[in-house]
Design a protein around this motif. Structure first.
Motif, PDB file in Angstrom:
ATOM      1  N   CYS A  74       0.866  -1.176   0.000  1.00 50.43           N
ATOM      2  CA  CYS A  74       0.000   0.000   0.000  1.00 50.43           C
ATOM      3  C   CYS A  74       0.904   1.227   0.000  1.00 50.43           C
ATOM      4  N   ARG A  75       0.429   2.310  -0.598  1.00 53.19           N
ATOM      5  CA  ARG A  75       1.255   3.502  -0.762  1.00 53.19           C
ATOM      6  C   ARG A  75       0.449   4.754  -0.449  1.00 53.19           C
ATOM      7  N   PHE A  76       1.169   5.752   0.040  1.00 49.82           N
ATOM      8  CA  PHE A  76       0.571   7.062   0.236  1.00 49.82           C
ATOM      9  C   PHE A  76       1.501   8.087  -0.383  1.00 49.82           C
ATOM     10  N   VAL A  77       0.927   8.996  -1.157  1.00 49.06           N
ATOM     11  CA  VAL A  77       1.678  10.053  -1.833  1.00 49.06           C
ATOM     12  C   VAL A  77       1.260  11.396  -1.255  1.00 49.06           C
ATOM     13  N   GLN A  78       2.234  12.229  -0.900  1.00 44.09           N
ATOM     14  CA  GLN A  78       1.958  13.593  -0.454  1.00 44.09           C
ATOM     15  C   GLN A  78       2.740  14.559  -1.335  1.00 44.09           C
ATOM     16  N   LEU A  79       2.022  15.421  -2.062  1.00 45.47           N
ATOM     17  CA  LEU A  79       2.700  16.396  -2.899  1.00 45.47           C
ATOM     18  C   LEU A  79       3.302  17.507  -2.049  1.00 45.47           C
ATOM     19  N   ILE A  80       4.567  17.792  -2.293  1.00 43.94           N
ATOM     20  CA  ILE A  80       5.278  18.873  -1.612  1.00 43.94           C
ATOM     21  C   ILE A  80       5.258  20.131  -2.445  1.00 43.94           C
ATOM     22  N   ASP A  81       5.405  19.951  -3.761  1.00 45.08           N
ATOM     23  CA  ASP A  81       5.536  21.094  -4.654  1.00 45.08           C
ATOM     24  C   ASP A  81       5.104  20.669  -6.050  1.00 45.08           C
ATOM     25  N   GLY A  82       4.671  21.651  -6.847  1.00 43.25           N
ATOM     26  CA  GLY A  82       4.367  21.388  -8.239  1.00 43.25           C
ATOM     27  C   GLY A  82       2.912  21.047  -8.502  1.00 43.25           C
ATOM     28  N   LEU A  83       2.632  20.733  -9.751  1.00 46.29           N
ATOM     29  CA  LEU A  83       1.291  20.406 -10.232  1.00 46.29           C
ATOM     30  C   LEU A  83       1.363  19.127 -11.048  1.00 46.29           C
ATOM     31  N   ALA A  84       0.488  18.162 -10.713  1.00 50.16           N
ATOM     32  CA  ALA A  84       0.452  16.893 -11.438  1.00 50.16           C
ATOM     33  C   ALA A  84      -0.993  16.440 -11.599  1.00 50.16           C
ATOM     34  N   PHE A  85      -1.205  15.480 -12.473  1.00 50.97           N
ATOM     35  CA  PHE A  85      -2.533  14.913 -12.696  1.00 50.97           C
ATOM     36  C   PHE A  85      -2.492  13.408 -12.450  1.00 50.97           C
ATOM     37  N   ALA A  86      -3.496  12.918 -11.708  1.00 53.41           N
ATOM     38  CA  ALA A  86      -3.640  11.490 -11.443  1.00 53.41           C
ATOM     39  C   ALA A  86      -5.115  11.172 -11.260  1.00 53.41           C
ATOM     40  N   GLU A  87      -5.542  10.021 -11.754  1.00 53.95           N
ATOM     41  CA  GLU A  87      -6.941   9.608 -11.618  1.00 53.95           C
ATOM     42  C   GLU A  87      -7.900  10.695 -12.131  1.00 53.95           C
ATOM     43  N   SER A  88      -7.486  11.372 -13.205  1.00 51.76           N
ATOM     44  CA  SER A  88      -8.270  12.449 -13.834  1.00 51.76           C
ATOM     45  C   SER A  88      -8.455  13.653 -12.912  1.00 51.76           C
ATOM     46  N   GLU A  89      -7.632  13.740 -11.867  1.00 52.83           N
ATOM     47  CA  GLU A  89      -7.716  14.847 -10.918  1.00 52.83           C
ATOM     48  C   GLU A  89      -6.430  15.667 -10.962  1.00 52.83           C
ATOM     49  N   ARG A  90      -6.603  16.969 -10.698  1.00 55.18           N
ATOM     50  CA  ARG A  90      -5.470  17.891 -10.603  1.00 55.18           C
ATOM     51  C   ARG A  90      -4.959  17.892  -9.170  1.00 55.18           C
TER      52      ARG A  90
END
Length: 234
Positions: A180-196
């Motif tokens: 299992c994984r957890f991602v926390q954005l620190i900086d920047g802009l990305a798209f995943a699962e059709s979400e910004r």
């Protein structure tokens, strides 16, 4: 099912000296649906005003990882450790049977910003320990991991915590379906699962799920990889 933790619905506590956002239940922010994930129990993003900080307090039975993104923290504990943790450095304090420490902004002029992360060890008892490392400023880095890994800091569990950097137009693939994984954005802009997704957003991935982050700008994230989805959170 993959869950997006939007930054707008994180817990938020603000005093005269501390501005803190909580991905999972912490302090006065209590949500029974957000009591942690896998070994990850606390994920706080903190800002401390100049010349202030946490007075001495006690921890037990947790691995506490601190990653400083701006400024400097001054750490001292009852085990004799006194140090400065600067921007781009990571600290790991394994509390074991118990340790008392304080953390303060080392500057009288500038704010300090950092992530404070509590990770549940395989065995909560034992002697406390302290370590601190400078994080390389390029590439992807394993900040912390089990003793068998080539991480900067050693955790007392099979959890791995990576700093992953992306550049505009690149893709970060999250395809290890055995964890299992957890991602926390620190900086920047990305798209995943059709979400910004932008700084402060999180992505929770149970075992068996996979996805990709497509970077629209340069950015960075923390990636937690854990063998189990549920731990005793008491």
């Amino acid at each position: 099912m993959i869950t997006i933790h939007q930054k707008a619905i994180r817990g938020h506590s603000k005093t005269g000296w501390l501005d803190s956002y909580h991905t999972f239940s912490f302090g006065s922010f209590q949500d029974p649906k957000r009591m942690g994930f896998g070994n990850l129990r606390v994920l706080n993003e903190d800002t401390i005003i100049p010349g202030s900080g946490f007075a001495e307090h006690r921890h037990e039975g947790m691995d506490i990882l601190t990653y400083v993104t701006r400024g400097q923290l001054r750490h001292s504990d009852n085990q004799g450790n006194v140090s400065l943790i600067s921007e781009g450095e990571a600290q790991l304090m394994s509390a074991g049977d118990g340790v008392s420490h304080s953390e303060r902004n080392a500057s009288d002029a500038d704010i300090a910003q950092f992530f404070q992360i509590w990770l549940i060890p395989d065995e909560r008892a034992g002697a406390s320990s302290y370590a601190q490392m400078t994080v390389p400023d390029t590439g992807n880095v394993m900040l912390a991991g089990p003793a068998s890994s080539k991480s900067l800091l050693t955790l007392r569990s099979q959890t791995a915590v990576r700093l992953v950097r992306g550049h505009e137009g690149s893709t970060t693939r999250l395809a290890d379906t055995d964890t299992c994984r957890f991602v926390q954005l620190i900086d920047g802009l990305a798209f995943a699962e059709s979400e910004r997704l932008s700084a402060g957003d999180g992505l929770q991935m149970p075992i068996g799920e996979e996805t990709s982050l497509d970077w629209a700008t340069p950015g960075a994230l923390l990636l937690f990889t854990m063998p189990n989805e549920r731990r005793n959170m008491s």
